[in-house]
Design an enzyme around this catalytic site. Structure first.
Site, PDB file in Angstrom:
ATOM      1  N   GLY A 132      52.310  68.101  14.309  1.00 29.66           N
ATOM      2  CA  GLY A 132      51.496  69.274  13.981  1.00 29.66           C
ATOM      3  C   GLY A 132      51.179  69.288  12.498  1.00 29.66           C
ATOM      4  O   GLY A 132      51.883  68.651  11.706  1.00 29.66           O
ATOM      5  N   CYS A 166      57.553  63.568  14.828  1.00 28.98           N
ATOM      6  CA  CYS A 166      57.046  63.997  13.508  1.00 28.98           C
ATOM      7  C   CYS A 166      57.350  65.486  13.269  1.00 28.98           C
ATOM      8  O   CYS A 166      58.494  65.848  13.066  1.00 28.98           O
ATOM      9  CB  CYS A 166      55.561  63.666  13.396  1.00 28.98           C
ATOM     10  SG  CYS A 166      54.990  63.736  11.690  1.00 28.98           S
ATOM     11  N   TYR A 167      56.345  66.360  13.315  1.00 26.35           N
ATOM     12  CA  TYR A 167      56.624  67.800  13.160  1.00 26.35           C
ATOM     13  C   TYR A 167      57.658  68.228  14.196  1.00 26.35           C
ATOM     14  O   TYR A 167      58.501  69.103  13.929  1.00 26.35           O
ATOM     15  CB  TYR A 167      55.321  68.597  13.352  1.00 26.35           C
ATOM     16  CG  TYR A 167      55.499  70.104  13.302  1.00 26.35           C
ATOM     17  CD1 TYR A 167      55.358  70.801  12.107  1.00 26.35           C
ATOM     18  CD2 TYR A 167      55.798  70.821  14.466  1.00 26.35           C
ATOM     19  CE1 TYR A 167      55.518  72.180  12.068  1.00 26.35           C
ATOM     20  CE2 TYR A 167      55.963  72.198  14.435  1.00 26.35           C
ATOM     21  CZ  TYR A 167      55.822  72.877  13.232  1.00 26.35           C
ATOM     22  OH  TYR A 167      55.983  74.239  13.195  1.00 26.35           O
ATOM     23  N   HIS A 197      55.031  58.011  14.792  1.00 30.26           N
ATOM     24  CA  HIS A 197      54.239  58.364  15.975  1.00 30.26           C
ATOM     25  C   HIS A 197      54.274  57.237  17.013  1.00 30.26           C
ATOM     26  O   HIS A 197      53.498  56.280  16.903  1.00 30.26           O
ATOM     27  CB  HIS A 197      52.793  58.656  15.575  1.00 30.26           C
ATOM     28  CG  HIS A 197      52.644  59.952  14.851  1.00 30.26           C
ATOM     29  ND1 HIS A 197      52.416  61.142  15.502  1.00 30.26           N
ATOM     30  CD2 HIS A 197      52.734  60.252  13.540  1.00 30.26           C
ATOM     31  CE1 HIS A 197      52.355  62.121  14.611  1.00 30.26           C
ATOM     32  NE2 HIS A 197      52.549  61.604  13.413  1.00 30.26           N
ATOM     33  N   GLU A 242      53.109  57.271  19.886  1.00 32.34           N
ATOM     34  CA  GLU A 242      51.936  57.324  20.767  1.00 32.34           C
ATOM     35  C   GLU A 242      50.723  56.586  20.224  1.00 32.34           C
ATOM     36  O   GLU A 242      49.785  56.326  20.964  1.00 32.34           O
ATOM     37  CB  GLU A 242      51.573  58.793  21.056  1.00 32.34           C
ATOM     38  CG  GLU A 242      50.974  59.581  19.895  1.00 32.34           C
ATOM     39  CD  GLU A 242      52.017  60.155  18.916  1.00 32.34           C
ATOM     40  OE1 GLU A 242      53.144  59.636  18.877  1.00 32.34           O
ATOM     41  OE2 GLU A 242      51.685  61.094  18.178  1.00 32.34           O
ATOM     42  N   ASP A 296      30.461  57.152  29.833  1.00 31.39           N
ATOM     43  CA  ASP A 296      31.022  58.475  30.155  1.00 31.39           C
ATOM     44  C   ASP A 296      30.128  59.229  31.132  1.00 31.39           C
ATOM     45  O   ASP A 296      30.590  59.744  32.154  1.00 31.39           O
ATOM     46  CB  ASP A 296      31.182  59.332  28.887  1.00 31.39           C
ATOM     47  CG  ASP A 296      31.956  58.618  27.811  1.00 31.39           C
ATOM     48  OD1 ASP A 296      32.679  57.673  28.154  1.00 31.39           O
ATOM     49  OD2 ASP A 296      31.834  58.995  26.638  1.00 31.39           O
ATOM     50  N   SER A 297      28.838  59.305  30.806  1.00 31.87           N
ATOM     51  CA  SER A 297      27.958  60.071  31.689  1.00 31.87           C
ATOM     52  C   SER A 297      27.747  59.326  33.007  1.00 31.87           C
ATOM     53  O   SER A 297      27.611  59.952  34.058  1.00 31.87           O
ATOM     54  CB  SER A 297      26.634  60.381  31.009  1.00 31.87           C
ATOM     55  OG  SER A 297      26.000  59.205  30.593  1.00 31.87           O
ATOM     56  N   LYS A 345      38.501  57.249  26.341  1.00 30.30           N
ATOM     57  CA  LYS A 345      37.495  56.249  26.700  1.00 30.30           C
ATOM     58  C   LYS A 345      38.071  55.121  27.561  1.00 30.30           C
ATOM     59  O   LYS A 345      37.473  54.738  28.552  1.00 30.30           O
ATOM     60  CB  LYS A 345      36.905  55.682  25.417  1.00 30.30           C
ATOM     61  CG  LYS A 345      35.815  54.668  25.626  1.00 30.30           C
ATOM     62  CD  LYS A 345      34.546  55.294  26.152  1.00 30.30           C
ATOM     63  CE  LYS A 345      33.619  55.649  25.047  1.00 30.30           C
ATOM     64  NZ  LYS A 345      32.438  56.395  25.461  1.00 30.30           N
TER      65      LYS A 345
END
Ligand code: XMP
Length: 520
Positions: free
Chosen positions: A59, A86-87, A173, A175, A232-233, A376
């Protein structure tokens, strides 16, 4: 929709980090359902959601600031394993009576982390040192009773800590992809420490999304899908088509801000599939006149968003009542626009992606965004499973506001011509060298700065084109591509030779963070 509440899951408490949702997604990739929840979730809600383990996200605040988000104290009595990131580490230390302070040196970027014990289950199978991504100004100064350091880094005495009752925390991190063994660390937490079993896959995701759409869209409702020709579309359209068939109408808007050949490529691919249900409109004049004299990127995004909706409303009038508007909004679009539903406004705003920030208040559609929880690369996997052709699945992402955010300053037809042509040279040369699919995005950008050149015997003044080629997994972080000098040289000389009005070509060597991918 399948009742995801019946699944055992990892609950990620959202303290407002850009990366909070990324943690969920990494865990889903491991095959376990994960959900982002408000940081002040109660133990009762945790039990109702069948949480098997808790992760405290990072955060932007400091734990010792007034009004900083902190979990309820009862969470430490829930009897579930906790991993603070982290936070999240700082919150855990602070609330359990350790000390957190502003570190003498901010630690930012890649850092070696040395394990102090190979016995700890969080680090089973991890090498020492292991490269991790750090991004913090605060740090734990002293640990609460019952905690010990399990790893350190050159700038962090407490790079990772553990308690004797299932609490773990890391200052880095795990992730983000820059943390070399981050997935393994998360996997150790999810499977070995929390005892989860695999319950999530691309196929379950498609089944869930289609079932969800069938429930949401009434049996006679029509859906208008904004099609850009990108992945995406197209995936959004494919999912909705699976759910409602011919009641789907796709609209492609020529905004005058498109890449070279985009309209033709889209029509070639979609016309045979959609027939009359593909509507192509040329509204470029309206978009470009709306952008006249506008320099501020946020304003540009709002204007493009507004003009898109106008185009859709015109099609809506032509087809009679269309209740729904489907957009291929991804999670990254939402998070960078700071619109996360659970963050309780703790996230910082980076950019308003047009399809999120630019919607008018009096929108005459109801919105459907079936990909809004995905990244994505998750969408690419979904697209491939849905049978979307490979060239479309791997096309480079292209922002909704198009070339308007690649032209720095006012959007003029001359600058548009330069970025369009220069970008197509970049993409062409990357394709020739087999690099196109290896990079995340490759394009040109241009602003108002001019530089001197010499053509023949005469001096000339022209634009500076910036080449941007980045590598990324999900656009949350990105690194500039170490592309070969030979390729760069070929691109540079083609641009100055083939694009009139350009005298200099430069290569952008900034990563994200601290830069973003698009220049605006
Ligand atoms: P940034 O520039 O924020 O971009 O690092 C992250 C990814 O998002 C794309 N992008 C956008 N997509 N509307 C979109 O639909 C937007 O306004 C927008 N701005 C950036 C960008 O191309 C990159 O892949």
């Amino acid at each position: 929709m399948r009742d995801t509440n019946s699944l055992e899951k990892i609950l990620v408490l959202d303290f407002g980090a850009q990366y909070a949702h990324l943690i969920c997604r990494r865990i889903r990739e491991l095959g376990v359902y994960a959900e982002l929840v408000p940081y002040d979730i109660t133990n009762k809600e945790i039990a109702e959601r069948k949480g098997r383990g808790l992760i405290f996200s990072g955060g932007p605040m400091s734990v010792y600031e007034t009004n900083s988000p902190l979990p309820r104290m009862e969470i430490y009595k829930a009897g579930l394993p906790i991993l603070g990131i982290c936070y999240g580490l700082q919150a855990l230390v602070f609330q359990n009576r350790g000390k957190v302070s502003n570190a003498s040196r901010r630690e930012y970027g890649k850092s070696p982390v040395y394990l102090l014990s190979h016995e700890n289950p969080l680090f089973r199978g991890i090498s020492s040192p292991t490269i991790c991504w750090m991004s913090h100004g605060d740090a734990a100064e002293s640990l609460p009773t019952g905690f010990q350091a399990i790893a350190s880094s050159p700038n962090s005495q407490y790079a990772a800590i553990a308690s004797d009752n299932l609490m773990y925390a890391v200052q880095f991190h795990p992730e983000v992809t820059h943390t070399a063994e981050g997935n393994k660390i998360l996997s150790n937490f999810v499977f070995d420490i929390c005892g989860c079993t695999k319950n999530w896959s691309t196929e379950t995701m498609i089944d869930d999304a289609v079932a969800d759409l069938k429930t949401l869209i009434g049996p006679k409702d029509k859906v208008l899908c904004a099609l850009s020709g990108g992945v995406d579309s197209s995936t959004t359209a494919a999912l909705i088509e699976r759910a409602i068939g011919k009641r789907l109408i796709c609209v492609f808007v020529d905004t005058g801000l498109l890449r070279e050949g985009e309209k033709e490529r889209t029509e070639d691919f979609f016309r045979p599939r959609l027939g009359k249900n593909l509507v192509i409109v040329d509204d470029s004049k309206r978009f470009l006149s709306g952008l006249k004299r506008v320099k501020d990127p946020e304003k540009k995004r709002m204007i493009v968003g507004r003009e898109f909706i106008r185009s859709f409303e015109r099609v809506q009038r032509r087809f009679g009542k269309i209740k729904w508007l489907a957009q291929g909004t991804l999670y990254t679009d939402i998070v960078e626009s700071a619109k996360s539903a659970v963050s309780r406004n703790t996230q910082s705003k980076i950019k308003s992606h047009h399809n999120v920030g630019g919607l008018p208040k009096d929108l005459k559609f109801e919105l459907i965004e079936p990909l809004k929880d995905l990244y994505k690369d998750e969408v690419r996997r979904l697209a491939a499973t849905l049978g979307v052709p490979k060239e479309l699945v791997f096309s480079h992402p292209f922002p909704g506001p198009g070339l308007a955010v690649r032209v720095i300053g006012e959007v003029t037809t001359d600058k548009l011509r330069i970025v369009r042509k220069a970008s197509s040279i970049i993409e062409e040369e990357l394709r020739k060298s087999g690099m196109h699919e290896k990079v995340w995005q490759a394009f040109a950008s241009v602003g108002d700065d001019l530089a001197t050149g010499v053509g023949g015997d005469a001096r000339s003044v022209g634009h500076i084109v910036i080449i941007r080629i980045v590598e990324s997994v999900d656009a949350m972080t990105a690194d500039w591509s170490r592309i070969s000098y030979d390729i760069l040289e070929k691109i540079s000389s083609r641009i100055t030779n083939e694009v009139s009005g350009v005298t200099w070509v430069t290569y952008a060597i900034s990563s994200k963070p601290p830069s973003t991918i698009e220049p605006q």
